[in-house]
Design a protein around this motif. Structure first.
Motif, short mmCIF file in Angstrom:
data_model
loop_
_atom_site.label_atom_id
_atom_site.label_comp_id
_atom_site.label_asym_id
_atom_site.label_seq_id
_atom_site.Cartn_x
_atom_site.Cartn_y
_atom_site.Cartn_z
N GLU A 197 -0.83 14.21 6.38
CA GLU A 197 -0.05 15.30 6.96
C GLU A 197 0.98 14.80 7.96
O GLU A 197 2.00 15.47 8.20
CB GLU A 197 -0.98 16.31 7.63
CG GLU A 197 -1.86 17.08 6.65
CD GLU A 197 -2.69 18.14 7.34
OE1 GLU A 197 -2.55 18.30 8.57
OE2 GLU A 197 -3.46 18.84 6.65
N ASP A 198 0.74 13.64 8.57
CA ASP A 198 1.67 13.14 9.59
C ASP A 198 2.77 12.25 9.01
O ASP A 198 3.53 11.64 9.76
CB ASP A 198 0.92 12.38 10.68
CG ASP A 198 0.26 11.10 10.15
OD1 ASP A 198 0.10 10.97 8.92
OD2 ASP A 198 -0.09 10.23 10.98
N ALA A 199 2.88 12.20 7.68
CA ALA A 199 3.88 11.33 7.04
C ALA A 199 5.28 11.86 7.27
O ALA A 199 5.61 12.98 6.86
CB ALA A 199 3.59 11.21 5.55
N SER A 200 6.12 11.08 7.95
CA SER A 200 7.53 11.43 8.12
C SER A 200 8.33 10.99 6.89
O SER A 200 9.30 11.64 6.51
CB SER A 200 8.10 10.76 9.37
OG SER A 200 7.44 11.21 10.53
N ILE A 201 7.92 9.88 6.31
CA ILE A 201 8.55 9.37 5.10
C ILE A 201 7.60 8.39 4.43
O ILE A 201 6.79 7.73 5.10
CB ILE A 201 9.90 8.68 5.43
CG1 ILE A 201 10.64 8.28 4.14
CG2 ILE A 201 9.69 7.47 6.32
CD1 ILE A 201 12.07 7.83 4.39
N ILE A 202 7.67 8.30 3.11
CA ILE A 202 6.86 7.35 2.34
C ILE A 202 7.80 6.36 1.68
O ILE A 202 8.76 6.74 1.02
CB ILE A 202 6.01 8.06 1.28
CG1 ILE A 202 5.03 9.02 1.96
CG2 ILE A 202 5.24 7.05 0.43
CD1 ILE A 202 4.26 9.89 1.01
N VAL A 203 7.55 5.07 1.89
CA VAL A 203 8.38 4.01 1.33
C VAL A 203 7.66 3.39 0.14
O VAL A 203 6.51 2.95 0.25
CB VAL A 203 8.68 2.92 2.38
CG1 VAL A 203 9.54 1.82 1.77
CG2 VAL A 203 9.37 3.52 3.59
N ILE A 204 8.33 3.40 -1.00
CA ILE A 204 7.80 2.75 -2.21
C ILE A 204 8.66 1.50 -2.41
O ILE A 204 9.76 1.56 -2.95
CB ILE A 204 7.87 3.68 -3.43
CG1 ILE A 204 7.07 4.98 -3.17
CG2 ILE A 204 7.31 2.98 -4.67
CD1 ILE A 204 7.86 6.10 -2.59
N ALA A 205 8.15 0.37 -1.93
CA ALA A 205 8.96 -0.84 -1.82
C ALA A 205 8.76 -1.78 -3.00
O ALA A 205 7.90 -2.66 -2.99
CB ALA A 205 8.64 -1.57 -0.51
N GLY A 206 9.56 -1.60 -4.03
CA GLY A 206 9.60 -2.52 -5.16
C GLY A 206 8.30 -2.72 -5.89
O GLY A 206 7.86 -3.87 -6.05
N PRO A 207 7.63 -1.65 -6.36
CA PRO A 207 6.38 -1.84 -7.12
C PRO A 207 6.63 -2.58 -8.42
O PRO A 207 7.61 -2.31 -9.12
CB PRO A 207 5.91 -0.40 -7.37
CG PRO A 207 7.16 0.42 -7.33
CD PRO A 207 8.02 -0.23 -6.29
N SER A 208 5.75 -3.53 -8.76
CA SER A 208 5.91 -4.31 -9.98
C SER A 208 4.99 -3.83 -11.09
O SER A 208 5.06 -4.31 -12.23
CB SER A 208 5.65 -5.80 -9.70
OG SER A 208 4.35 -5.99 -9.15
N SER A 209 4.09 -2.89 -10.77
CA SER A 209 3.23 -2.28 -11.80
C SER A 209 3.37 -0.77 -11.71
O SER A 209 3.86 -0.25 -10.70
CB SER A 209 1.76 -2.69 -11.60
OG SER A 209 1.29 -2.26 -10.34
N LYS A 210 2.95 -0.08 -12.75
CA LYS A 210 3.23 1.35 -12.84
C LYS A 210 2.45 2.16 -11.80
O LYS A 210 1.34 1.80 -11.39
CB LYS A 210 2.91 1.87 -14.24
CG LYS A 210 1.43 1.93 -14.57
CD LYS A 210 1.25 2.56 -15.94
CE LYS A 210 -0.25 2.69 -16.28
NZ LYS A 210 -0.45 3.33 -17.60
#
Length: 343
Positions: A197-210
């Motif tokens: 609930e306290d997430a201001s932003i979620i970073v998805i940094a270059g995932p190499s798998s699905k």
């Protein structure tokens, strides 16, 4: 009236008017002193961010400097006077620990110098380094009413931290976020099963798998409710993950950008050199928007259509002569744009 008398009266009146103008100007200068920084490195000038912060201070803020060292006191005075000149809500004072043991004990002073920033609300921040960066960041922390938390998604081979020399490391980004008063945490959606609930932003940094369907569902639900995400795609972004963006009207092309300009500069061609930035919230404040931006393993985007409820904002444009590492008829870089913001 004699002609000579008229000249004398006019001369006297001119002197009175000139004197009045000088007095008014002196009063204005006294109330609003101006300073000019003539040094080449502008060492007597605060950054734009610091100046704006002080000018817009919503509450009174006081800096208390504890030091017995005359040299440190002078440096602190030179720096803090710049802050004071930028806003009426900032004050500072000096206390010598050896002469004021009671105050020293009250504040818990253990180092020289020690700077304590306080607001009327009794909030306090301690600094031990006399630098603009430390002081301004401490001020910003004092003004924070709600903690901002950035979550980095894990579990899909994302970019690692702890190795700043590695080109695929995320360390510099995390450090920059922490300097901007964000709390940085990790998030494994398989384990948690929900978005904090306290997430201001979620970073998805270059995932190499699905990213698994259940995770995708959680992320899309979060975004549809106004949640913010930052996707760093890179050249190895899995095909399954690329489908996430289809519904927003654009797709990520296969491969990464190859830039011949980088080779001319002696760098790896997988590093993209950008000379221009489009005007946007992301690039706001960049000098003339024409600085050189050097970024590794960049993806290209293809804009298919405009989807209701979303706005696609181009951020950076590649230089001439860029191409994709994976070639086919559908992979031409559209209009040289390779990075975009989605709101």
């Amino acid at each position: 009236m004699k002609q000579s008398t008229k000249y004398e009266l006019n001369a006297a009146l001119s002197i009175i008017i000139a004197a009045a103008i000088i007095v008014v100007c002196m009063m204005i200068c006294y109330q609003h002193p101006a300073k000019w920084d003539l040094t080449k490195t502008r060492e007597n000038t605060l950054s734009e961010q610091s100046s704006e912060l002080i000018a817009k201070l919503p509450v009174k803020m006081t800096a208390t400097v504890f030091t017995d060292d005359k040299g440190k006191r002078k440096r602190a005075d030179n720096l803090l006077s710049l802050y004071k000149s930028c806003g009426k809500n900032f004050e500072y004072r000096f206390i010598e620990p050896n002469k004021n043991p009671a105050k020293t004990e009250e504040y818990g002073v253990t180092t020289d110098p020690s700077i304590y920033l306080e607001t009327d609300g009794s909030k306090r921040e301690k600094i031990t380094e006399l630098t603009e960066e430390k002081i301004t960041n401490a001020m910003a922390r004092l003004l924070v009413t709600k903690e901002k938390t950035v979550y980095f998604l894990t579990g899909h081979g994302e970019m690692k931290s702890g190795d700043p020399e590695n080109i695929n490391s995320i360390d510099y980004f995390k450090t920059a976020l922490e300097k901007e008063i964000y709390t940085v945490k990790t998030l494994n959606l398989i384990e948690s099963g929900k978005i904090p609930e306290d997430a201001s932003i979620i970073v998805i940094a270059g995932p190499s798998s699905k990213i698994f369907p259940k995770e995708t569902e959680l992320l899309e639900s979060y975004m549809n409710k106004g949640g913010k995400t930052l996707w760093l795609t890179g050249g190895e972004f899995p095909a399954e993950n690329r489908k996430i963006f289809d519904k927003y009207g654009f797709s990520i092309l296969k491969g990464h950008i190859i830039d011949k300009t980088a080779s001319m500069l002696g760098a790896d061609p997988s590093i993209t050199v950008i000379l221009t930035a489009a005007a946007s919230d992301v690039t706001k404040g960049f000098i003339n928007l024409k600085s050189m931006y050097i970024m590794p393993m960049c993806s290209a985007f293809k804009f298919e259509k405009t989807v209701e409820g979303t706005t696609v904002i181009p951020v950076l444009s590649t230089s001439a002569g860029c191409e994709l590492s994976v070639k086919n008829t559908d992979n031409n870089i559209p209009d040289g744009i390779y990075a975009a913001g989605l709101t």
